[in-house]
Scaffold this motif. Structure first.
Motif, short mmCIF file in Angstrom:
data_model
loop_
_atom_site.label_atom_id
_atom_site.label_comp_id
_atom_site.label_asym_id
_atom_site.label_seq_id
_atom_site.Cartn_x
_atom_site.Cartn_y
_atom_site.Cartn_z
N ALA A 89 1.76 2.55 34.83
CA ALA A 89 0.56 3.37 34.70
C ALA A 89 0.76 4.51 33.70
O ALA A 89 1.80 5.19 33.71
CB ALA A 89 0.15 3.95 36.05
N ASP A 90 -0.23 4.68 32.84
CA ASP A 90 -0.29 5.83 31.95
C ASP A 90 -1.74 6.06 31.58
O ASP A 90 -2.63 5.53 32.24
CB ASP A 90 0.61 5.63 30.72
N LEU A 91 -2.01 6.83 30.55
CA LEU A 91 -3.38 7.03 30.09
C LEU A 91 -3.74 5.93 29.09
O LEU A 91 -2.84 5.34 28.48
CB LEU A 91 -3.52 8.42 29.47
N PRO A 92 -5.04 5.64 28.90
CA PRO A 92 -5.44 4.44 28.15
C PRO A 92 -5.38 4.58 26.62
O PRO A 92 -6.36 4.35 25.92
CB PRO A 92 -6.88 4.22 28.62
N TYR A 93 -4.22 4.95 26.12
CA TYR A 93 -3.99 4.95 24.68
C TYR A 93 -2.49 4.91 24.44
O TYR A 93 -1.69 5.13 25.36
CB TYR A 93 -4.61 6.19 24.00
N GLN A 94 -2.10 4.61 23.21
CA GLN A 94 -0.70 4.64 22.82
C GLN A 94 -0.52 5.62 21.67
O GLN A 94 -1.46 5.95 20.95
CB GLN A 94 -0.23 3.25 22.39
N VAL A 95 0.71 6.09 21.51
CA VAL A 95 1.05 6.99 20.42
C VAL A 95 1.80 6.18 19.35
O VAL A 95 2.79 5.52 19.67
CB VAL A 95 1.94 8.15 20.90
N PRO A 96 1.33 6.19 18.11
CA PRO A 96 2.02 5.42 17.07
C PRO A 96 3.50 5.79 16.96
O PRO A 96 3.86 6.95 17.13
CB PRO A 96 1.26 5.79 15.79
N ALA A 97 4.32 4.80 16.70
CA ALA A 97 5.77 5.03 16.60
C ALA A 97 6.09 6.05 15.52
O ALA A 97 5.47 6.07 14.45
CB ALA A 97 6.48 3.71 16.31
N GLU A 98 7.05 6.90 15.81
CA GLU A 98 7.59 7.86 14.83
C GLU A 98 9.12 7.77 14.90
O GLU A 98 9.79 8.66 15.44
CB GLU A 98 7.13 9.28 15.14
N ILE A 99 9.65 6.71 14.37
CA ILE A 99 11.09 6.46 14.46
C ILE A 99 11.76 7.09 13.25
O ILE A 99 11.63 6.62 12.13
CB ILE A 99 11.37 4.96 14.58
N VAL A 100 12.45 8.21 13.50
CA VAL A 100 13.06 9.02 12.45
C VAL A 100 14.57 8.73 12.43
O VAL A 100 15.23 8.85 13.47
CB VAL A 100 12.80 10.52 12.70
N PRO A 101 15.13 8.35 11.29
CA PRO A 101 16.54 7.92 11.24
C PRO A 101 17.54 8.93 11.81
O PRO A 101 18.53 8.54 12.42
CB PRO A 101 16.78 7.69 9.75
N ASN A 102 17.29 10.23 11.62
CA ASN A 102 18.28 11.21 12.07
C ASN A 102 18.09 11.64 13.53
O ASN A 102 18.88 12.44 14.04
CB ASN A 102 18.27 12.44 11.16
#
Length: 263
Positions: A89-102
């Protein structure tokens, strides 16, 4: 003269940035202070919004694995009884990935949980704090292989050449055609297990040294968004990670977030 003074003031103060946002998390095991990363603004701002709205107040840490991580943020956990199945369960949206190398999975980092979606988008509310363990060269080599296996699946699923197969598999799942789904799933996995058309990841030496001294969970690097870290209260993370759990990794005694606030 006045213009010169304004210019000097601009040089002295105009480039100053706001300090990183800090969040106080009070739990029934103690207080943890988190610092959010400005390198992941979508996750930072989403977390701040949820904290200000009180979304996390009274939620449980519903999944705890010693030597790995502690996870919370299931929006149904506030009033859940001991038999409830939590984690979806969560809220009905997703957060776009922010995969930062460091930003990597050293002990104490705050990261976003997610489903196994091709975009690696994060859950709106669920997060985890890494406990992890000390690594050696052998473990790091093994985990580097795990990272690249997950990256192969990510890039393979998103390869346009594989889109017809991926779309057919999704249609079979939607239509609940289990026979066709199994056949297409086997075909896709055979492709992903040998996929090579991406730049292989090597754990940077600086990260390796942190993993060897501080510890963490390197196999999650480059696949989940890290968006902050614990700056006070690592002993609380350790205490929570040490609680007894059931077969679902749910604590036998409640581990509850009493409140969160922006400092």
């Amino acid at each position: 003269m006045i213009s010169a003074l304004f210019y000097l003031a601009f040089l002295l103060f105009g480039f100053q940035q706001d300090p990183p946002i800090r969040v106080e998390m009070v739990t029934n095991y103690g207080t943890i202070v988190l610092q959010l990363s400005d390198e992941t603004p979508l996750h930072r701002d989403n977390f701040v919004k949820l904290v200000k709205k009180g979304v996390y107040d009274s939620l449980l840490f519903h999944r705890v694995i010693g030597g790995f991580m502690i996870q919370g943020g299931d929006t149904q956990s506030k009033y859940a009884d001991s038999l409830a199945s939590l984690g979806s369960a969560d809220l009905p949206y997703q957060v776009p990935a922010e995969i930062v190398p460091n930003l990597f999975h050293k002990k104490g980092v705050l990261a976003a949980a997610r489903t196994n979606n091709p975009q690696r988008a994060s859950s709106s509310t669920q997060f985890y704090i890494v406990q992890g363990k000390i690594q050696n060269d052998s473990l790091l080599a093994h985990n580097e292989g795990r990272i690249n296996k997950m990256l192969a699946r990510h890039y393979g699923v998103n390869d346009p050449a594989n889109k017809p197969l991926v779309d057919s598999l999704e249609t079979a799942r939607t239509e609940k055609d289990s026979v066709l789904e199994k056949e297409l799933d086997l075909r896709l996995n055979a492709i992903l297990d040998t996929y090579w058309n991406f730049d292989k990841y090597a754990i940077p030496e600086a990260h390796r040294q942190v993993y060897k001294t501080v510890g963490g969970t390197p196999h999650l690097d480059q696949n989940y968004t890290v968006f902050g870290e614990v700056i006070s209260g690592l002993e609380v993370v350790d205490a929570i990670a040490a609680v007894d759990t059931d077969g679902r990794d749910r604590p036998l005694s409640e581990v509850r977030i009493i409140s969160m606030r922006i400092l």
